[in-house]
Design an enzyme around this catalytic site. Structure first.
Site, PDB file in Angstrom:
ATOM      1  N   ARG A  50       4.875   1.324  -9.999  1.00 12.92           N
ATOM      2  CA  ARG A  50       3.927   0.519  -9.451  1.00 12.92           C
ATOM      3  C   ARG A  50       3.583  -0.390  -9.728  1.00 12.92           C
ATOM      4  O   ARG A  50       2.640  -1.252  -9.241  1.00 12.92           O
ATOM      5  CB  ARG A  50       2.924   1.521  -8.299  1.00 12.92           C
ATOM      6  CG  ARG A  50       2.326   0.404  -7.209  1.00 12.92           C
ATOM      7  CD  ARG A  50       1.755   1.903  -6.768  1.00 12.92           C
ATOM      8  NE  ARG A  50       1.364   3.102  -6.977  1.00 12.92           N
ATOM      9  CZ  ARG A  50       0.557   4.177  -6.483  1.00 12.92           C
ATOM     10  NH1 ARG A  50      -0.058   4.401  -5.179  1.00 12.92           N
ATOM     11  NH2 ARG A  50      -0.306   4.812  -7.270  1.00 12.92           N
ATOM     12  N   ARG A 103      -4.488 -18.625 -18.403  1.00 15.04           N
ATOM     13  CA  ARG A 103      -4.772 -19.112 -20.135  1.00 15.04           C
ATOM     14  C   ARG A 103      -5.266 -18.939 -21.068  1.00 15.04           C
ATOM     15  O   ARG A 103      -4.491 -19.848 -22.059  1.00 15.04           O
ATOM     16  CB  ARG A 103      -4.121 -20.651 -19.053  1.00 15.04           C
ATOM     17  CG  ARG A 103      -2.789 -20.949 -18.128  1.00 15.04           C
ATOM     18  CD  ARG A 103      -2.567 -22.214 -17.826  1.00 15.04           C
ATOM     19  NE  ARG A 103      -3.638 -22.759 -17.197  1.00 15.04           N
ATOM     20  CZ  ARG A 103      -3.111 -24.212 -16.659  1.00 15.04           C
ATOM     21  NH1 ARG A 103      -2.587 -24.796 -17.118  1.00 15.04           N
ATOM     22  NH2 ARG A 103      -4.400 -24.362 -16.244  1.00 15.04           N
ATOM     23  N   LYS A 150      -2.929  -2.447  -6.923  1.00 18.10           N
ATOM     24  CA  LYS A 150      -3.553  -2.224  -7.519  1.00 18.10           C
ATOM     25  C   LYS A 150      -4.317  -1.977  -8.666  1.00 18.10           C
ATOM     26  O   LYS A 150      -4.191  -2.052  -9.921  1.00 18.10           O
ATOM     27  CB  LYS A 150      -3.399  -0.674  -8.332  1.00 18.10           C
ATOM     28  CG  LYS A 150      -3.905   0.850  -7.509  1.00 18.10           C
ATOM     29  CD  LYS A 150      -3.431   2.244  -7.608  1.00 18.10           C
ATOM     30  CE  LYS A 150      -4.228   3.046  -7.794  1.00 18.10           C
ATOM     31  NZ  LYS A 150      -5.471   3.092  -7.303  1.00 18.10           N
ATOM     32  N   GLU A 183      -6.861   3.048   5.370  1.00 16.93           N
ATOM     33  CA  GLU A 183      -6.737   3.865   4.535  1.00 16.93           C
ATOM     34  C   GLU A 183      -8.727   4.257   4.389  1.00 16.93           C
ATOM     35  O   GLU A 183      -9.505   4.011   4.273  1.00 16.93           O
ATOM     36  CB  GLU A 183      -6.164   3.876   3.433  1.00 16.93           C
ATOM     37  CG  GLU A 183      -6.700   2.844   2.748  1.00 16.93           C
ATOM     38  CD  GLU A 183      -5.788   2.169   1.256  1.00 16.93           C
ATOM     39  OE1 GLU A 183      -5.015   3.105   0.807  1.00 16.93           O
ATOM     40  OE2 GLU A 183      -6.200   1.297   0.699  1.00 16.93           O
TER      41      GLU A 183
HETATM   42  N1  PXG Z   1      -5.289   4.411  -1.396  1.00 15.09           N
HETATM   43  C1  PXG Z   1      -6.015   3.488  -1.909  1.00 15.09           C
HETATM   44  C2  PXG Z   1      -6.763   2.743  -2.201  1.00 15.09           C
HETATM   45  C3  PXG Z   1      -6.381   4.109  -3.414  1.00 15.09           C
HETATM   46  O1  PXG Z   1      -7.223   3.600  -4.476  1.00 15.09           O
HETATM   47  C4  PXG Z   1      -5.149   5.659  -2.583  1.00 15.09           C
HETATM   48  C5  PXG Z   1      -4.722   5.213  -1.175  1.00 15.09           C
HETATM   49  C6  PXG Z   1      -3.502   7.519  -2.673  1.00 15.09           C
HETATM   50  O2  PXG Z   1      -2.619   6.310  -3.905  1.00 15.09           O
HETATM   51  P1  PXG Z   1      -1.598   7.851  -4.678  1.00 15.09           P
HETATM   52  O3  PXG Z   1      -0.451   6.562  -5.399  1.00 15.09           O
HETATM   53  O4  PXG Z   1      -3.185   8.158  -5.682  1.00 15.09           O
HETATM   54  O5  PXG Z   1      -0.877   8.295  -3.375  1.00 15.09           O
HETATM   55  C7  PXG Z   1      -5.229   5.355  -3.317  1.00 15.09           C
HETATM   56  C8  PXG Z   1      -5.169   6.295  -5.444  1.00 15.09           C
HETATM   57  C9  PXG Z   1     -10.349   7.436  -8.499  1.00 15.09           C
HETATM   58  C10 PXG Z   1      -8.560   7.811  -8.207  1.00 15.09           C
HETATM   59  O6  PXG Z   1     -10.642   7.751  -9.909  1.00 15.09           O
HETATM   60  C11 PXG Z   1      -8.203   6.761  -7.093  1.00 15.09           C
HETATM   61  C12 PXG Z   1      -6.929   6.776  -6.401  1.00 15.09           C
HETATM   62  C13 PXG Z   1      -6.373   7.312  -7.619  1.00 15.09           C
HETATM   63  C14 PXG Z   1      -6.820   7.865  -8.455  1.00 15.09           C
HETATM   64  C15 PXG Z   1      -8.073   7.980  -8.481  1.00 15.09           C
HETATM   65  O7  PXG Z   1     -11.054   7.211  -7.523  1.00 15.09           O
HETATM   66  N2  PXG Z   1      -6.652   5.951  -5.857  1.00 15.09           N
END
Ligand code: PXG
Length: 289
Positions: A50, A103, A150, A183
């Protein structure tokens, strides 16, 4: 604590990057949050994949191969002697001049790996469930900054978090531009109705969470019918169960949304089953170090 920056380890107080790094100046970069459990890095390959996808989309070249990056993550965990860790992998556009043109960053991208601990929500909410609200800030539009990327630009989610905190809540539901449930600020959302599992599709302003995929995998194996389709707030309010998923959060029950009690106001039966099965997976699967 030792932090990995571009192939070298630095003590936390010396782990610094340039103020001219475009990751700092413009949020120009991508990241992953990964967890290890008892020396097993959960879904490491999926997170690395990812990260490469996010980087490809913003035309950011990661100066390491997937294998080299995996080795660097493992080396950081070993260096810090951590059995259970939260790993933050950050790749920025690197150091450049002022001006947002990528760049202007002539060198390589900056690669940072931090291995630490994370506590997203107080422990008691895993037993009692979270009370959450819907906030006014909608999730980024896929045609603007696609939530599948991300990126280091998390202000969209931070604004939503501020709105939740101002209202005395720890988490918030973000809607998409059409008003459907997208979400939460750092988690995906699921509801259960009549023993069917529902979660918004990834195309509608929702990150394709790796924990989300894991829950879908668990559900399919357990022959629980799953539906990836749009969810309205009304459907959340009348659901039997609701829970959130994320690498940091893992699986956390939700017992109230916008003042509506979900189910009987306690973590639901199916939610508890997913929490149990997820925990078992984290003890069995992963890259060992
Ligand atoms: N939605 C969003 C917007 C995220 O940032 C998820 C869903 C869940 O994805 P995963 O792949 O982790 O199941 C995320 C992930 C933090 C923190 O510091 C946030 C995430 C992951 C790790 C740390 O708050 N979000």
């Amino acid at each position: 604590m030792k932090v990995y920056i571009n192939g070298k380890f630095y003590e936390k107080e010396n782990a610094k990057i340039s103020v001219f790094d475009h990751g700092f100046l413009y949020g120009d970069g991508v990241f992953e949050g990964i967890r290890s459990y008892n020396r097993l890095v959960f879904k490491l390959k999926e997170h690395i994949e990812r990260l490469f996808e996010s980087a490809k989309s913003i035309m950011l070249e990661i100066p390491l191969t997937r294998q080299q990056l995996i080795a660097a993550v493992i080396a950081t965990l070993k260096e810090n002697k951590l059995n259970d860790a939260y790993i933050r992998l950050v790749v920025t556009r690197g150091e450049g001049d002022l001006g947002l043109d990528p760049r202007k960053c002539k060198g390589n991208a900056t690669v940072i790996i931090i291995a630490d601990k994370i506590v997203l929500y107080p422990e008691k909410y895993y037993k009692e469930g979270l009370k959450i609200i819907t906030v006014p800030t909608v999730r980024n539009l896929p045609e603007a900054l696609n939530p599948q990327i991300k990126s280091l630009n998390y202000l969209n989610n931070i604004l939503a978090k501020i709105e939740a905190v101002n209202a005395g809540c720890d988490e918030a539901i973000m809607l998409d531009s059409l008003g459907y449930v997208a979400e939460c600020t750092g988690d995906n959302i699921f509801i259960v109705k009549n023993r069917h599992l529902y979660t918004p599709p990834q195309c509608m302003g929702t990150l394709r969470g790796i924990t989300r995929d894991t829950v879908l995998e668990i559900a399919r194996k357990a022959k629980i019918p799953v539906h990836e389709h749009v969810i309205t707030r009304h459907e959340v309010y009348i659901s039997d169960e609701c829970f959130l998923t994320g690498t940091a959060a893992q699986i956390i029950p939700v017992v109230a949304v916008d003042g509506r009690v979900i189910g009987n106001g306690r973590p639901g039966e199916m939610t508890l089953l997913f929490m149990k099965k997820f925990k078992i997976l984290t003890t069995k699967e992963g890259v060992r170090y």
